[in-house]
Design a protein around this motif. Sequence first.
Motif, mmCIF file in Angstrom:
data_model
loop_
_atom_site.group_PDB
_atom_site.id
_atom_site.type_symbol
_atom_site.label_atom_id
_atom_site.label_comp_id
_atom_site.label_asym_id
_atom_site.label_seq_id
_atom_site.Cartn_x
_atom_site.Cartn_y
_atom_site.Cartn_z
ATOM 1 N N TYR A 102 0.837 -1.213 0.000
ATOM 2 C CA TYR A 102 0.000 0.000 0.000
ATOM 3 C C TYR A 102 0.865 1.254 0.000
ATOM 4 C CZ TYR A 102 -4.791 -1.729 0.573
ATOM 5 O OH TYR A 102 -6.022 -2.279 0.355
ATOM 6 N N ARG A 107 2.644 6.004 -2.784
ATOM 7 C CA ARG A 107 3.694 6.943 -3.195
ATOM 8 C C ARG A 107 3.798 7.031 -4.717
ATOM 9 N NH1 ARG A 107 7.605 7.912 0.943
ATOM 10 N NH2 ARG A 107 6.890 6.916 2.848
ATOM 11 N N SER A 109 1.407 6.416 -6.910
ATOM 12 C CA SER A 109 0.238 7.131 -7.416
ATOM 13 C C SER A 109 0.338 8.627 -7.143
ATOM 14 C CB SER A 109 -1.029 6.580 -6.780
ATOM 15 O OG SER A 109 -1.142 5.194 -7.019
ATOM 16 N N ARG A 133 -6.966 -2.329 -7.313
ATOM 17 C CA ARG A 133 -7.316 -0.965 -6.897
ATOM 18 C C ARG A 133 -6.439 0.064 -7.590
ATOM 19 N NH1 ARG A 133 -8.418 -0.600 -0.351
ATOM 20 N NH2 ARG A 133 -10.564 -1.337 -0.518
ATOM 21 N N PHE A 134 -5.172 -0.321 -7.772
ATOM 22 C CA PHE A 134 -4.216 0.614 -8.368
ATOM 23 C C PHE A 134 -3.985 0.311 -9.846
ATOM 24 C CE2 PHE A 134 -3.537 1.051 -3.876
ATOM 25 C CZ PHE A 134 -3.215 2.379 -3.698
ATOM 26 N N SER A 135 -4.797 -0.610 -10.392
ATOM 27 C CA SER A 135 -4.756 -0.913 -11.833
ATOM 28 C C SER A 135 -3.385 -1.372 -12.309
ATOM 29 C CB SER A 135 -5.194 0.311 -12.653
ATOM 30 O OG SER A 135 -6.398 0.825 -12.147
#
Lengths: 284, 284, 284, 284
Positions: A102, A107, A109, A133-135
């Motif tokens: 996470y 960081r 993103s 979630r972060f693709s």
Amino acid sequence: MQKITILIHCEDQKAIIASVTNYISSIDGNIIYLDQHVDADENVFFMRLECEFSAKNWNIEAIKTDFQAKLAAPFNMSWEMYTQNEKPRMALFVSKYDHCLYDILGRYSAGELPLEIPLIISNHEDLKAVAERFSIPFHYVPFTKDIKTEGEQKQLDLLKEYNIDFIVLARYMQIITPNLIAQYKNQIINIHHSFLPAFPGAKPYHSAFKRGVKIIGATSHYVTEGLDEGPIIEQDIARVSHSHSIEDFIMKGRDLERMVLARAIKLHAERKTMVYDNKTVVFL
Amino acid sequence: MQKITILIHCEDQKAIIASVTNYISSIDGNIIYLDQHVDADENVFFMRLECEFSAKNWNIEAIKTDFQAKLAAPFNMSWEMYTQNEKPRMALFVSKYDHCLYDILGRYSAGELPLEIPLIISNHEDLKAVAERFSIPFHYVPFTKDIKTEGEQKQLDLLKEYNIDFIVLARYMQIITPNLIAQYKNQIINIHHSFLPAFPGAKPYHSAFKRGVKIIGATSHYVTEGLDEGPIIEQDIARVSHSHSIEDFIMKGRDLERMVLARAIKLHAERKTMVYDNKTVVFL
Amino acid sequence: MQKITILIHCEDQKAIIASVTNYISSIDGNIIYLDQHVDADENVFFMRLECEFSAKNWNIEAIKTDFQAKLAAPFNMSWEMYTQNEKPRMALFVSKYDHCLYDILGRYSAGELPLEIPLIISNHEDLKAVAERFSIPFHYVPFTKDIKTEGEQKQLDLLKEYNIDFIVLARYMQIITPNLIAQYKNQIINIHHSFLPAFPGAKPYHSAFKRGVKIIGATSHYVTEGLDEGPIIEQDIARVSHSHSIEDFIMKGRDLERMVLARAIKLHAERKTMVYDNKTVVFL
Amino acid sequence: MQKITILIHCEDQKAIIASVTNYISSIDGNIIYLDQHVDADENVFFMRLECEFSAKNWNIEAIKTDFQAKLAAPFNMSWEMYTQNEKPRMALFVSKYDHCLYDILGRYSAGELPLEIPLIISNHEDLKAVAERFSIPFHYVPFTKDIKTEGEQKQLDLLKEYNIDFIVLARYMQIITPNLIAQYKNQIINIHHSFLPAFPGAKPYHSAFKRGVKIIGATSHYVTEGLDEGPIIEQDIARVSHSHSIEDFIMKGRDLERMVLARAIKLHAERKTMVYDNKTVVFL
């Protein structure tokens, strides 16, 4: 303006700095950062430069050829040269712990890391949802003693397919095979949850608790074949007391792990680390 | 081998590093330390070098003349050059607090500080016995508003008599006169018992306690006419909590004051600090 | 007002805190500090109290008798009770390193340590002059493998003669005999110049340098028969980098040693430490 | 087993601890944590207890009634009592900076925070996508001087609708209205990007850079009407040097902001903070 970063190491000799800085001047470059280090015991010279060039007449390949002929060859240098735009491509290896994952993805993103993360590999499926979630593409690659060879091959294939430059083990709970280590020499970063060389191996927080230490730590290092014995990139510590349980150690340790790993990733991606003799030179 | 340390600052220009390092090479010097800094906003270049020369044919005055003609003049440099043997001479100003005094004299006696302490000046007689323990001349120079001019003159006479290079205010509780500051520009180091710019002036621990901070600090800085506003050399902090009284703050603060002042003295004596625009460049 | 400090440990049981605080109330004491800790794994209860009593009708011996009968016996407590005026008497053991010695004597002279230093023992004569500066009796007690028994006897005689409560090894470079350890159980404090359990034994700075750590440390601990394996009282660390030599490590380490040892001495002298199961409870 | 946490403050009086611990014993509770503090200047007593009860015969409402009658009334206590299961509900206020938001949501998702986040409010739409990644309701509430009253009403309506206990300003760049502050007294946590009281207000990193500090900091505090003047919960610092630009300060500061805010949120959610006289008591 174009910016390049140059890393050099070679046997220490007279006039290296003068020769390199002269050369940069001669091609109308402006040095905006220079740091150097001499390992007196080993007689090795290390240097990191950042230079700016005006964009016209700029030809990085010509500079590289020139540099090799005029400097690297006569001084017998090992060297690397990077332009500003070359972001290294990083693969994340994870298992079940999600806190470092996470933190890194947050960081990333938020635009703090000068790198690309095209790939997450895990030996468990638990963290697939986080990747989604972060693709970021998530590949489940089972890895146990029984299917070690198969697992390693799948890892290597994916690393090749995604054109990966370096690997980060974000609390990945499996060993890395010697073959993979050899192919990514000084390009695999691990986070160990102790203040190395204290408490290598499994369950360091439990060992620290039992020993009654007043400070716990975390260590990021390049992976070598010796367990937790590779060149140290960064370490940090937190105070603990008798009032803290093992669970408190683990919780405080999570913050250390996150922070120390994030710093090591950033230093590596910014080409600020050099490895020699199982130690790192870190140009801040 | 002979060692020299060179400090340079000037307007940032092309080829400074190349020119300086070429020059050192040309006179058969070996650079063992080089650090440089460019203040991009102010366009100022700073550099610190340490070089070694073989002892024969060594002539420091010739090098200085040469350096001025070939480098300092064309680049319009401000510069200083020191040989290894020139230990700066430091005067200690104290009042009644003895903890910094004991710390400095202990370090001095233990051989940790590359300087001479020929003189202690105090506006009180309380610490005379401490000076005597360490066999250092102690001069009682009363200093109050009423006898400011007289006190200042006596200070200046002593500083001249003992050939003093720089002054350390080890919890000296009187102001320094503008005249003395002017004569020892960037050569007077004070320790202030707060994390500047928080809590300047009197009774910072009391103010910190009242504000309910969770961290206290200490700051060493060069003395300028503005109270506690001079260029900062070093700072450090310690954690406090609601459970600490003002007395606890003061006791913890003593450790900070000792440590921060000792570090600043060492940095200054090793010629590692440069002042520009009310800030310091500290080459570690 | 009279102040007493009480330290208690016993098996964890219901109503200990209530019983103790009730008792203090019943004899008109006012609790000004109470901290407690339960070691859940071992089921042991620890407590430290400071209480104030109005001076008239004050009888510490009566309180001790009462406390033993009403609390210590029923709860099967180990306990200690100290009045404010009882300053512990500390012996300093030194060899040739003087930095910790100067630091301790400076703090002692500055009134920071609630203890008496009636005695310095050394296996070398080098630091005699330092002891004399501070007017503290210095005894040269040779100690080598060959005269171990003789040396130990002389140490024990001196400790008895000077009525010593606890011993501080301020970089004393000889081992302490099992007999002396047994007679001063949890009353001998050592400073080790590494972040234990990393780098126990000789030359830890050299080992730290070789391993390429980014942080060095120091550890104060009670001496037990296992080398550098006793209960840890305090630890602290400092950052290092590739640019630091072994000499830099040693110099930075001196500051750590001074600070960590001074803190441990203060904690011990203020009766803030309790030892159990090779660990310390440190009530801050 | 059922666990409750009790927070108490009142005028300091004799026998408070004895009375409270007796009471807990009398209802068969086992104290697993007790910490207390006396503000000697203000003569105020603070206490935090954690107690366990066997689940049968457990009646929290009966205990509360009892506690009020037997302890709170006679000692004139302010008190709070929480069962283990009551997780506080937190609203996040954000603007455009995403680093603290990512950090908090990452920790929340990783199960590190004992709280619920049912609501994110922002005066900009930029971070809507981040909220969506973590599946948390995001409400865009424009807020400017012109629509202050309207904005405040919308905020209050949402806070009521979502049953919010406390608010965290994760780099929310608008002032909070006095009315909202009054309704959430000591329940609004801000992160300020300096070491308060140094550099309050706008652009603290720029001010820190200009002043030439060697350490930067971040401060989390409860929001009061005075800008950056509320009770401080937590602070931390990072070292900087002349070689760092304002951009470096900002980047290093992001790590401080993340860490300090996360710690303050955790302390508050675990009911470890008490506010008195514009200061916090933080029971660790």
